[in-house]
Design a protein around this motif. Structure first.
Motif, PDB file in Angstrom:
ATOM      1  N   CYS A  87      -2.919   4.889   9.195  1.00 34.13           N
ATOM      2  CA  CYS A  87      -2.102   3.928   8.444  1.00 34.13           C
ATOM      3  C   CYS A  87      -1.439   2.919   9.366  1.00 34.13           C
ATOM      4  O   CYS A  87      -0.601   2.118   8.926  1.00 34.13           O
ATOM      5  N   ASP A 105      -0.724   0.233   6.757  1.00 39.36           N
ATOM      6  CA  ASP A 105      -1.327  -0.960   7.355  1.00 39.36           C
ATOM      7  C   ASP A 105      -2.763  -0.617   7.720  1.00 39.36           C
ATOM      8  O   ASP A 105      -3.057  -0.208   8.846  1.00 39.36           O
ATOM      9  N   TYR A 106      -3.669  -0.777   6.751  1.00 40.50           N
ATOM     10  CA  TYR A 106      -5.064  -0.392   6.946  1.00 40.50           C
ATOM     11  C   TYR A 106      -5.891  -1.602   7.382  1.00 40.50           C
ATOM     12  O   TYR A 106      -5.685  -2.710   6.874  1.00 40.50           O
ATOM     13  N   GLY A 163      -7.472  -4.023   4.842  1.00 41.94           N
ATOM     14  CA  GLY A 163      -7.038  -3.552   3.529  1.00 41.94           C
ATOM     15  C   GLY A 163      -7.660  -2.211   3.195  1.00 41.94           C
ATOM     16  O   GLY A 163      -8.529  -1.709   3.923  1.00 41.94           O
ATOM     17  N   PRO A 164      -7.250  -1.592   2.081  1.00 42.89           N
ATOM     18  CA  PRO A 164      -7.752  -0.251   1.746  1.00 42.89           C
ATOM     19  C   PRO A 164      -9.200  -0.203   1.262  1.00 42.89           C
ATOM     20  O   PRO A 164      -9.791   0.877   1.206  1.00 42.89           O
ATOM     21  N   CYS A 165      -9.798  -1.358   0.878  1.00 39.84           N
ATOM     22  CA  CYS A 165     -11.225  -1.416   0.500  1.00 39.84           C
ATOM     23  C   CYS A 165     -11.559  -0.404  -0.599  1.00 39.84           C
ATOM     24  O   CYS A 165     -12.622   0.242  -0.565  1.00 39.84           O
ATOM     25  N   ILE A 166     -10.684  -0.255  -1.571  1.00 40.12           N
ATOM     26  CA  ILE A 166     -10.856   0.791  -2.581  1.00 40.12           C
ATOM     27  C   ILE A 166     -12.145   0.606  -3.378  1.00 40.12           C
ATOM     28  O   ILE A 166     -12.902   1.566  -3.594  1.00 40.12           O
ATOM     29  N   LEU A 179      -5.002   7.943   0.777  1.00 33.54           N
ATOM     30  CA  LEU A 179      -4.292   6.853   1.438  1.00 33.54           C
ATOM     31  C   LEU A 179      -3.055   6.439   0.654  1.00 33.54           C
ATOM     32  O   LEU A 179      -2.824   6.897  -0.465  1.00 33.54           O
ATOM     33  N   ASP A 180      -2.279   5.546   1.267  1.00 31.92           N
ATOM     34  CA  ASP A 180      -1.073   4.984   0.650  1.00 31.92           C
ATOM     35  C   ASP A 180      -1.164   3.477   0.816  1.00 31.92           C
ATOM     36  O   ASP A 180      -0.695   2.913   1.804  1.00 31.92           O
ATOM     37  N   SER A 181      -1.807   2.811  -0.157  1.00 24.42           N
ATOM     38  CA  SER A 181      -2.109   1.386  -0.009  1.00 24.42           C
ATOM     39  C   SER A 181      -0.858   0.514  -0.021  1.00 24.42           C
ATOM     40  O   SER A 181      -0.852  -0.579   0.550  1.00 24.42           O
ATOM     41  N   GLN A 182       0.218   0.972  -0.666  1.00 22.56           N
ATOM     42  CA  GLN A 182       1.427   0.162  -0.765  1.00 22.56           C
ATOM     43  C   GLN A 182       2.209   0.110   0.548  1.00 22.56           C
ATOM     44  O   GLN A 182       2.902  -0.863   0.827  1.00 22.56           O
ATOM     45  N   ASP A 195      -4.848   7.266  -4.142  1.00 23.87           N
ATOM     46  CA  ASP A 195      -3.842   6.355  -3.608  1.00 23.87           C
ATOM     47  C   ASP A 195      -2.472   6.848  -4.061  1.00 23.87           C
ATOM     48  O   ASP A 195      -2.099   6.704  -5.225  1.00 23.87           O
TER      49      ASP A 195
END
Length: 401
Positions: free
Chosen positions: A307, A357-358, A361-364, A351-354, A376
């Motif tokens: 993250c 710092d990926y 981005g999280p690329c969900i 993950l924790d998209s909010q 998430d």
């Protein structure tokens, strides 16, 4: 006996399931981690409150720090990460022999003169130093014997500045037990009451070698991580294991021991955790047999991406990292990712998209197109930011078992 895959709807976190583990950690679940380094230290300590059966397959390929001195002197696997994980899982209470814990975590001073350091080591080996005198028999004699064996084997001029006493004890035991790392790790796991299982993924004197996208070849874990030298300025294209042969290195593929294969196949959850992506996580997947063992286990498999920025991930989005992880596992099967059953190698990305710092981005959506479930949820607290909160991460993982 037939194996049957049973699926269920998981609540993450699952308070009822977590409370049950907290009440009886001695019968907790077998959660397996492929990892090395210190990124999992806090998670490991938290995990011991919920289960005493976690499994940690640790990379022995590090080439920096005090482990490098032992590797150079004795042509042995790196043991620093193994010692660190043993200590993270050790019971440091009165029942868990805190005197041994203090001894194992002690480091010799960096600024002392060589003759003073060697005199201190001899005092420790003779049982006359306060740290060894505090250890009760028969464990004191056992520990002193390993240190004595190390002293006898040390080359002239061996640098003890900043040396971890725990590393020196394990190294002495390794040499004393015919270069069998598993035996000495098991012995010291019992000495410090490790609440879990810690093993090197293989007992091999290998080094990490990477090819960068610009064509350069780099050998040595410490040259990859971006911690002891400048971070890589080109993404990693491939990674392999290499062994020294004369003045150069040749590719090798050590084989997973049957005991480690059984540990993987018996796990109730397999986790590819945060940490240096290539040198701490992916490195454990390179030996022959790891991918097959992961495939053979029908349990859930979860990847937890870093993250925070990781120098080893330069130029890689999250979906590309997942593809690299799957490719590495597939290399042990057909060698072709398109022929591999993705759903049997990796099911979940946690993950924790909010708050995280990926990279890219999280690329969900891209992950879901790969057939992977993305969970998430809140994994980073105000206190832990920008890193994962150990309690939130552990309870989320245990909810997936």
């Amino acid at each position: 006996m037939a194996k049957v895959r049973v699926s269920r709807t998981a609540r993450v976190p699952d308070p009822m399931r977590v409370r049950r583990y907290l009440k009886a950690p001695e019968v907790g679940p077998r959660v397996l981690f492929f990892s090395g380094g210190t990124a999992l230290t806090g998670v490991s300590r938290t995990l011991t409150r919920y289960t005493h059966h976690s499994i940690h397959l640790v990379t022995p390929f590090d080439s920096g720090g005090s482990s490098a001195k032992l590797r150079d002197a004795f042509s042995m696997p790196a043991i620093g990460d193994l010692r660190s994980r043993l200590m993270a899982l050790a019971d440091d209470s009165v029942l868990g022999h805190p005197d041994i814990y203090r001894l194992f975590t002690h480091r010799l001073p960096r600024e002392a003169r060589p003759e003073m350091l060697h005199a201190t080591l001899r005092e420790l080996a003779a049982g006359r130093h306060p740290l060894t005198m505090a250890v009760a028999e028969p464990m004191r004699t056992l520990i002193c014997h390993q240190l004595g064996f190390l002293i006898d084997a040390m080359p002239e001029g061996f640098d003890l500045r900043g040396a971890s006493i725990g590393n020196l004890i394990i190294a002495g035991g390794y040499l004393n037990h015919h270069q069998q790392l598993d035996q000495i790790i098991f012995l010291f796991s019992k000495l410090v009451h490790v609440r879990g299982t810690v093993r090197a993924v293989v007992n091999a004197d290998c080094h990490l070698a990477v090819t960068l996208e610009d064509g350069r070849e780099i050998i040595g874990q410490h040259r990859i991580t971006g911690k002891e030298v400048a971070p890589l300025d080109s993404p990693i294209a491939r990674m392999r294991l290499a062994a020294a042969e004369g003045d150069h290195h040749v590719p090798v593929v050590p084989e997973l021991h049957a005991n480690n294969r059984q540990l993987i196949e018996s796990a109730e959850l397999i986790c590819f955790p945060p940490g240096s992506f290539y040198s701490s996580v992916l490195a454990n997947l390179l030996p022959k047999g790891v991918g097959r063992a992961v495939l053979a286990n029908p349990c859930p498999k979860v990847y937890i991406p870093n993250c925070c920025p990781d120098p080893e991930q330069t130029g890689k989005r999250m979906d590309e990292l997942v593809s690299v992880l799957l490719d590495t596992l597939c290399a042990d099967l057909t060698g072709r990712m398109e022929d591999c059953p993705t759903e049997n190698l990796l099911n979940i990305v946690l993950l924790d998209s909010q708050r995280g710092d990926y990279p890219g981005g999280p690329c969900i959506e891209a992950l879901e197109r790969m057939g992977i479930t993305v969970i998430d949820t809140r994994l980073i607290s105000e206190q832990s930011a920008p890193y994962y909160d150990n309690e939130l991460l552990v309870t989320a993982l245990l909810s997936l078992v």
